[in-house]
Design a protein around this motif. Structure first.
Motif, PDB file in Angstrom:
ATOM      1  N   LYS A  14       0.854  -1.183   0.000  1.00  0.00           N
ATOM      2  CA  LYS A  14       0.000   0.000   0.000  1.00  0.00           C
ATOM      3  C   LYS A  14       0.894   1.237   0.000  1.00  0.00           C
ATOM      4  O   LYS A  14       2.046   1.194   0.481  1.00  0.00           O
ATOM      5  N   THR A  15       0.376   2.302  -0.544  1.00  0.00           N
ATOM      6  CA  THR A  15       1.123   3.559  -0.579  1.00  0.00           C
ATOM      7  C   THR A  15       1.600   3.909   0.831  1.00  0.00           C
ATOM      8  O   THR A  15       0.830   3.866   1.791  1.00  0.00           O
ATOM      9  N   GLY A  16       2.888   4.257   0.933  1.00  0.00           N
ATOM     10  CA  GLY A  16       3.460   4.649   2.209  1.00  0.00           C
ATOM     11  C   GLY A  16       4.158   3.526   2.962  1.00  0.00           C
ATOM     12  O   GLY A  16       4.943   3.791   3.875  1.00  0.00           O
ATOM     13  N   GLN A  17       3.893   2.282   2.581  1.00  0.00           N
ATOM     14  CA  GLN A  17       4.570   1.176   3.248  1.00  0.00           C
ATOM     15  C   GLN A  17       6.021   1.099   2.802  1.00  0.00           C
ATOM     16  O   GLN A  17       6.396   1.586   1.728  1.00  0.00           O
ATOM     17  N   SER A  18       6.816   0.473   3.628  1.00  0.00           N
ATOM     18  CA  SER A  18       8.224   0.270   3.281  1.00  0.00           C
ATOM     19  C   SER A  18       8.483  -1.223   3.120  1.00  0.00           C
ATOM     20  O   SER A  18       7.745  -2.056   3.655  1.00  0.00           O
ATOM     21  N   MET A  19       9.499  -1.537   2.342  1.00  0.00           N
ATOM     22  CA  MET A  19       9.886  -2.930   2.216  1.00  0.00           C
ATOM     23  C   MET A  19      11.292  -3.021   1.640  1.00  0.00           C
ATOM     24  O   MET A  19      11.830  -2.031   1.127  1.00  0.00           O
ATOM     25  N   THR A  20      11.859  -4.199   1.744  1.00  0.00           N
ATOM     26  CA  THR A  20      13.194  -4.455   1.203  1.00  0.00           C
ATOM     27  C   THR A  20      13.127  -5.602   0.220  1.00  0.00           C
ATOM     28  O   THR A  20      12.595  -6.674   0.528  1.00  0.00           O
ATOM     29  N   LEU A  21      13.632  -5.363  -0.984  1.00  0.00           N
ATOM     30  CA  LEU A  21      13.793  -6.423  -1.974  1.00  0.00           C
ATOM     31  C   LEU A  21      15.177  -7.023  -1.785  1.00  0.00           C
ATOM     32  O   LEU A  21      16.171  -6.289  -1.741  1.00  0.00           O
ATOM     33  N   GLN A  22      15.205  -8.346  -1.678  1.00  0.00           N
ATOM     34  CA  GLN A  22      16.476  -9.013  -1.413  1.00  0.00           C
ATOM     35  C   GLN A  22      17.118  -9.494  -2.706  1.00  0.00           C
ATOM     36  O   GLN A  22      16.437  -9.928  -3.635  1.00  0.00           O
ATOM     37  N   CYS A  23      18.434  -9.402  -2.753  1.00  0.00           N
ATOM     38  CA  CYS A  23      19.211  -9.918  -3.871  1.00  0.00           C
ATOM     39  C   CYS A  23      20.481 -10.543  -3.335  1.00  0.00           C
ATOM     40  O   CYS A  23      21.167  -9.931  -2.500  1.00  0.00           O
ATOM     41  N   ALA A  24      20.789 -11.733  -3.790  1.00  0.00           N
ATOM     42  CA  ALA A  24      22.010 -12.411  -3.363  1.00  0.00           C
ATOM     43  C   ALA A  24      22.630 -13.136  -4.549  1.00  0.00           C
ATOM     44  O   ALA A  24      21.932 -13.597  -5.441  1.00  0.00           O
ATOM     45  N   GLN A  25      23.971 -13.192  -4.523  1.00  0.00           N
ATOM     46  CA  GLN A  25      24.682 -13.948  -5.562  1.00  0.00           C
ATOM     47  C   GLN A  25      25.806 -14.744  -4.902  1.00  0.00           C
ATOM     48  O   GLN A  25      26.394 -14.308  -3.902  1.00  0.00           O
TER      49      GLN A  25
END
Lengths: 111, 114
Positions: A14-25
């Motif tokens: 929802k607008t205003g929420q925060s989150m983290t997209l994870q990336c690993a190699q």
């Protein structure tokens, strides 16, 4: 090798929420980067990193933060999600100027 | 960042060779020429890259002009699976004030006719 992995595959915010997209190699690549791709458009570079502790802005950095505390991980943080950030996000890594490997992408929808 | 210019689109026939052109007149002496492609609904896929000499791999060949201001990606026998958007990108080696970042342009859509 698992290559480049991204989680989650899909996310609705929802607008205003925060989150983290994870990336690993797991290829010991020093270079990692984040792109976004809007429908029918090309990829645009958000942020990139040439090694642990080093990050820099790409073409469209506003609204996103990154950090690179280890060689393996390069998370992308959305501090306050906006509908304009609805997109598919790709993470990539490479060694020097060699082939860049891409993750499978995260499809993000912001309502 | 040095720029590349590609046609917006091209068409080819299945099982025929196809030559995809790219102009990069402002290329610097240390820039590598990279090609990627993106199939519909998939992430980008590396095709080939080179610096000065022509390069061959299992997917394609890369022919680089002697002055390095242009290059051509060659698919020797196009298949329906080769229908994609192809990106020609310059990548510097980093250090000495340069950056290894890979910046995608609009690319060129290849249609392969059966």
């Amino acid at each position: 090798n698992a290559g480049v992995t991204q989680t989650p595959k899909f996310q609705v915010l929802k607008t205003g929420q925060s989150m983290t997209l994870q990336c690993a190699q797991d290829m010991n690549h020093e270079y990692m980067s984040w792109y976004r791709q809007d429908p029918g458009m090309g990829l645009r570079l958000i942020h990139y990193s040439v090694g642990a502790g080093i990050t820099d802005q790409g073409e469209v950095p506003n609204g996103y933060n990154v950090s690179r505390s280890t060689t393996e991980d390069f998370p992308l943080r959305l501090l306050s999600a906006a509908p304009s950030q609805t997109s598919v996000y790709f993470c990539a890594s490479s060694h020097g100027t060699n082939e860049q490997f891409f993750g499978p992408g995260t499809r993000l929808t912001v309502l | 960042d040095a720029k590349t210019t590609q046609p917006n689109s091209m068409e080819s026939n299945e099982e025929e060779p196809v030559h995809l052109p790219c102009n990069h007149s402002t290329i610097s002496g240390t820039d590598y020429i990279h090609w990627y492609r993106q199939l519909p609904s998939q992430g980008p896929e590396y095709v080939i890259h080179g610096l000065t000499s022509n390069v061959n791999n299992r997917m394609a060949s890369l022919a680089i002009a002697e002055d390095r201001k242009s290059s051509t990606l060659i698919l020797h026998r196009a298949t329906l699976r080769d229908a994609a958007v192809y990106y020609c990108i310059l990548r510097s080696p980093g250090g000495q004030g340069g950056s290894e970042k890979l910046v995608f342009g609009k690319g060129m859509k290849l249609t392969v006719n059966p």
